[in-house]
Design a protein around this motif. Structure first.
Motif, PDB file in Angstrom:
ATOM      1  N   PHE A 215       0.825  -1.207   0.000  1.00 57.63           N
ATOM      2  CA  PHE A 215       0.000   0.000   0.000  1.00 57.63           C
ATOM      3  C   PHE A 215       0.861   1.260   0.000  1.00 57.63           C
ATOM      4  O   PHE A 215       0.517   2.261  -0.658  1.00 57.63           O
ATOM      5  CB  PHE A 215      -0.952  -0.004   1.193  1.00 57.63           C
ATOM      6  CG  PHE A 215      -1.974  -1.108   1.134  1.00 57.63           C
ATOM      7  CD1 PHE A 215      -2.692  -1.335  -0.031  1.00 57.63           C
ATOM      8  CD2 PHE A 215      -2.223  -1.920   2.225  1.00 57.63           C
ATOM      9  CE1 PHE A 215      -3.640  -2.344  -0.105  1.00 57.63           C
ATOM     10  CE2 PHE A 215      -3.162  -2.942   2.166  1.00 57.63           C
ATOM     11  CZ  PHE A 215      -3.873  -3.148   0.994  1.00 57.63           C
ATOM     12  N   ALA A 218       2.033   1.768  -3.559  1.00 57.60           N
ATOM     13  CA  ALA A 218       0.973   2.329  -4.401  1.00 57.60           C
ATOM     14  C   ALA A 218       0.890   3.834  -4.221  1.00 57.60           C
ATOM     15  O   ALA A 218       0.665   4.581  -5.181  1.00 57.60           O
ATOM     16  CB  ALA A 218      -0.365   1.675  -4.063  1.00 57.60           C
ATOM     17  N   GLY A 219       1.100   4.302  -2.997  1.00 60.77           N
ATOM     18  CA  GLY A 219       1.112   5.739  -2.741  1.00 60.77           C
ATOM     19  C   GLY A 219       2.277   6.434  -3.434  1.00 60.77           C
ATOM     20  O   GLY A 219       2.128   7.545  -3.961  1.00 60.77           O
ATOM     21  N   MET A 222       1.373   6.640  -7.141  1.00 58.38           N
ATOM     22  CA  MET A 222       0.332   7.638  -7.378  1.00 58.38           C
ATOM     23  C   MET A 222       0.899   9.051  -7.281  1.00 58.38           C
ATOM     24  O   MET A 222       0.557   9.921  -8.096  1.00 58.38           O
ATOM     25  CB  MET A 222      -0.810   7.461  -6.373  1.00 58.38           C
ATOM     26  CG  MET A 222      -1.975   8.395  -6.580  1.00 58.38           C
ATOM     27  SD  MET A 222      -2.771   8.209  -8.212  1.00 58.38           S
ATOM     28  CE  MET A 222      -3.539   6.598  -8.012  1.00 58.38           C
ATOM     29  N   PRO A 238      -6.792  11.289  -7.775  1.00 54.71           N
ATOM     30  CA  PRO A 238      -6.688   9.897  -7.318  1.00 54.71           C
ATOM     31  C   PRO A 238      -7.960   9.470  -6.599  1.00 54.71           C
ATOM     32  O   PRO A 238      -8.593  10.264  -5.903  1.00 54.71           O
ATOM     33  CB  PRO A 238      -5.494   9.935  -6.353  1.00 54.71           C
ATOM     34  CG  PRO A 238      -5.459  11.335  -5.842  1.00 54.71           C
ATOM     35  CD  PRO A 238      -6.040  12.219  -6.912  1.00 54.71           C
ATOM     36  N   TYR A 239      -8.324   8.209  -6.786  1.00 50.94           N
ATOM     37  CA  TYR A 239      -9.516   7.647  -6.148  1.00 50.94           C
ATOM     38  C   TYR A 239      -9.143   6.380  -5.383  1.00 50.94           C
ATOM     39  O   TYR A 239      -8.532   5.472  -5.948  1.00 50.94           O
ATOM     40  CB  TYR A 239     -10.583   7.289  -7.192  1.00 50.94           C
ATOM     41  CG  TYR A 239     -11.304   8.462  -7.792  1.00 50.94           C
ATOM     42  CD1 TYR A 239     -12.518   8.903  -7.271  1.00 50.94           C
ATOM     43  CD2 TYR A 239     -10.774   9.136  -8.892  1.00 50.94           C
ATOM     44  CE1 TYR A 239     -13.196   9.992  -7.834  1.00 50.94           C
ATOM     45  CE2 TYR A 239     -11.433  10.215  -9.462  1.00 50.94           C
ATOM     46  CZ  TYR A 239     -12.642  10.640  -8.927  1.00 50.94           C
ATOM     47  OH  TYR A 239     -13.293  11.710  -9.479  1.00 50.94           O
ATOM     48  N   GLY A 240      -9.527   6.336  -4.131  1.00 48.38           N
ATOM     49  CA  GLY A 240      -9.341   5.123  -3.346  1.00 48.38           C
ATOM     50  C   GLY A 240     -10.638   4.352  -3.175  1.00 48.38           C
ATOM     51  O   GLY A 240     -10.633   3.209  -2.701  1.00 48.38           O
ATOM     52  N   TYR A 263      -5.905   1.178  -6.081  1.00 45.34           N
ATOM     53  CA  TYR A 263      -5.834   2.628  -6.188  1.00 45.34           C
ATOM     54  C   TYR A 263      -6.058   3.001  -7.654  1.00 45.34           C
ATOM     55  O   TYR A 263      -5.649   2.257  -8.543  1.00 45.34           O
ATOM     56  CB  TYR A 263      -4.457   3.112  -5.730  1.00 45.34           C
ATOM     57  CG  TYR A 263      -4.382   4.487  -5.081  1.00 45.34           C
ATOM     58  CD1 TYR A 263      -5.498   5.307  -4.967  1.00 45.34           C
ATOM     59  CD2 TYR A 263      -3.173   4.958  -4.583  1.00 45.34           C
ATOM     60  CE1 TYR A 263      -5.398   6.554  -4.369  1.00 45.34           C
ATOM     61  CE2 TYR A 263      -3.068   6.201  -3.985  1.00 45.34           C
ATOM     62  CZ  TYR A 263      -4.180   6.989  -3.873  1.00 45.34           C
ATOM     63  OH  TYR A 263      -4.080   8.236  -3.294  1.00 45.34           O
ATOM     64  N   THR A 264      -6.683   4.148  -7.898  1.00 48.13           N
ATOM     65  CA  THR A 264      -7.004   4.517  -9.273  1.00 48.13           C
ATOM     66  C   THR A 264      -6.763   5.999  -9.507  1.00 48.13           C
ATOM     67  O   THR A 264      -7.170   6.845  -8.690  1.00 48.13           O
ATOM     68  CB  THR A 264      -8.476   4.186  -9.596  1.00 48.13           C
ATOM     69  OG1 THR A 264      -8.694   2.793  -9.428  1.00 48.13           O
ATOM     70  CG2 THR A 264      -8.804   4.541 -11.025  1.00 48.13           C
TER      71      THR A 264
END
Length: 269
Positions: A215, A218-219, A222, A238-240, A263-264
């Motif tokens: 995680f 992923a940050g 992003m 960004p969308y969680g 994550y998106t």
């Protein structure tokens, strides 16, 4: 003082949803399971010693990515260079709530992908532009293309080793907007990058602790993507939050346990 105590009690009720605290809370159990203790390090991180002893495992670990070699590869152009300073990018970055519906160039998309999580050749071996626990790189980037010059609308996988995209299939723009739970905000987007995790790539070495590393990674990715998008004059957000099973079904190939989207990024002009 009494008001503060009363307020704190109300917060507990909101968080736990009950007047009495539960002793089997899933979130607390997860956090406890991911802790490392000195007395139990041998089984908290079971694969560390095995990886150090095995040249085969070391070789496998340096080639972390899903592969779709049976599908045609669309080569990405070289990334663009930006004259914008880091200070300017950090100052100008915003989470945008509306897109105008314009397209971005393939060069812009290539820059966001390759400079955020592409391959970097170094003397110690292939690496990526972000820190990764054990340099295992357990993430994959799937690109939902809506309005990108020279690319058909569809779902793609970014191959960092071959510096290209492979098209996996089609999707419904309306369906994607509904999955993201923000239909008006997503409408008119140019592309979206779905950051997906293959948890096993990290878990074989770091056990339960690996989920924290995944995680965090992923940050890092992003942050790279939203700063690069800003430098290229691309709006992003960004969308969680999204409907997990519907997004997995749309992209395909997930089992939701060993691998899943986490994550998106949604981007556009």
């Amino acid at each position: 003082m009494q008001n503060i105590e009363s307020h704190a009690t109300n917060l507990v009720d909101v968080v736990y949803g009950n007047e009495r605290l539960q002793f089997d809370d899933p979130s607390e159990n997860w956090f406890e399971a991911t802790k490392i203790y000195r007395t139990s390090m041998a089984w908290d991180a079971p694969g560390v010693a095995a990886l150090l002893r095995s040249e085969t495992l070391q070789k496998i670990a340096t080639h972390a990515s899903k592969r779709f070699d049976d599908l045609p590869l669309i080569s990405l152009p070289d990334p663009l260079n930006s004259n914008v300073t880091l200070d300017e990018v950090i100052e100008n970055r915003r989470s945008i709530e509306r897109f105008q519906g314009s397209s971005v160039s393939l060069e812009q998309l290539s820059t966001v992908l390759q400079k955020s999580y592409g391959l970097v050749e170094r003397p110690e071996g292939p690496r990526r532009p972000i820190p990764s626990g054990g340099a295992l790189y357990p993430l994959d980037l799937f690109v939902i293309v809506n309005k990108v010059d020279s690319l058909e609308k569809g779902i793609y996988h970014f191959d960092p080793y071959r510096k290209g995209l492979t098209k996996l299939g089609e999707y419904s723009e309306q369906g994607f907007m509904e999955i993201m739970l923000q239909e008006e905000s997503v409408q008119g987007f140019s592309f979206s990058v779905v950051v997906s995790a293959s948890f096993w790539r990290s878990r074989f070495k770091y056990g339960h602790r690996s989920y924290r590393f995944v995680f965090l990674e992923a940050g890092h990715v992003m942050q790279n993507m939203i700063l690069l998008a800003t430098a290229l004059n691309i709006n992003s957000r960004p969308y969680g939050g999204f409907i997990d099973d519907e997004l997995m079904k749309m992209i395909g190939g997930y089992n939701g346990v060993d691998d899943a989207p986490i994550y998106t990024l949604v981007a556009g002009i």
